[in-house]
Design an enzyme around this catalytic site. Sequence first.
Site, PDB file in Angstrom:
ATOM      1  CG  LEU A  48      -0.617  -0.149  10.252  1.00  0.00           C
ATOM      2  CD1 LEU A  48      -0.222  -1.067  11.405  1.00  0.00           C
ATOM      3  CD2 LEU A  48      -1.393  -0.927   9.191  1.00  0.00           C
ATOM      4  CG  ASP A  49       4.190   2.588  13.111  1.00  0.00           C
ATOM      5  OD1 ASP A  49       3.432   3.282  13.805  1.00  0.00           O
ATOM      6  OD2 ASP A  49       5.121   1.917  13.591  1.00  0.00           O
ATOM      7  NE  ARG A  50       4.260   8.481   4.549  1.00  0.00           N
ATOM      8  CZ  ARG A  50       4.243   9.761   4.207  1.00  0.00           C
ATOM      9  NH1 ARG A  50       4.374  10.693   5.127  1.00  0.00           N
ATOM     10  NH2 ARG A  50       4.081  10.121   2.942  1.00  0.00           N
ATOM     11  CB  ALA A  52       3.115  -0.915   9.285  1.00  0.00           C
TER      12      ALA A  52
END
Length: 208
Positions: A48-50, A52
Amino acid sequence: MIPIIHMDNDIIVCLKPAGLLSEGEGPESLLTVLSERCGGEIFPVHRLDRGAAGLMVFARHSKAAAGLSRAVQEKRLKKEYFALISGVPAEKEGEMTDFLFKDSHKGKVFAVKRPRKGVREARLTYRTLWSDGETSLVRIALDTGRTHQIRVQFSSRGMPLLGDGKYGSRVKGDLALFSCALGFPHPKTGKQMEFQAKPTGEVWEMRG
């Protein structure tokens, strides 16, 4: 404190806060935080993107990691997201399919017109839940899990996610992307596990 939604001998389901890495080592890695809290090694199976936040599942041993990774490969690990975007989709609900190229030197992903070396197809479906004409709340289901996929697919259509300066947003603040639903077969029992969560914070208030 990281909110843990479910934990057993095989898996941990938690809410990742924005700002922590979902992979890697060090004090800014969710793996490190969970390992120190729960004891033992923690194995990542998706990312999961940093910037997000939201639901993630991790394995507590290598056998569970193999089972969850198999579920990912077989597309039995299902993920859905809330995103706040600038603008309004032309259709209230629909599908997006693009070819994405990851430029490792620039640290960005680009939508391109045709397949070539290094290009991968990306697909998602979305449904618009709310809009005031300038900002829209959409719920997104991924069919593929490409790097920055949601961010790039909406940005390439002139609808960047709020707070996503990397992909064209002029709105300052946190990245408005939240992993709200997660479903997968338990790696030991095979039981279908389903989790839901709602985002919190100023950017999400009064929407939806």
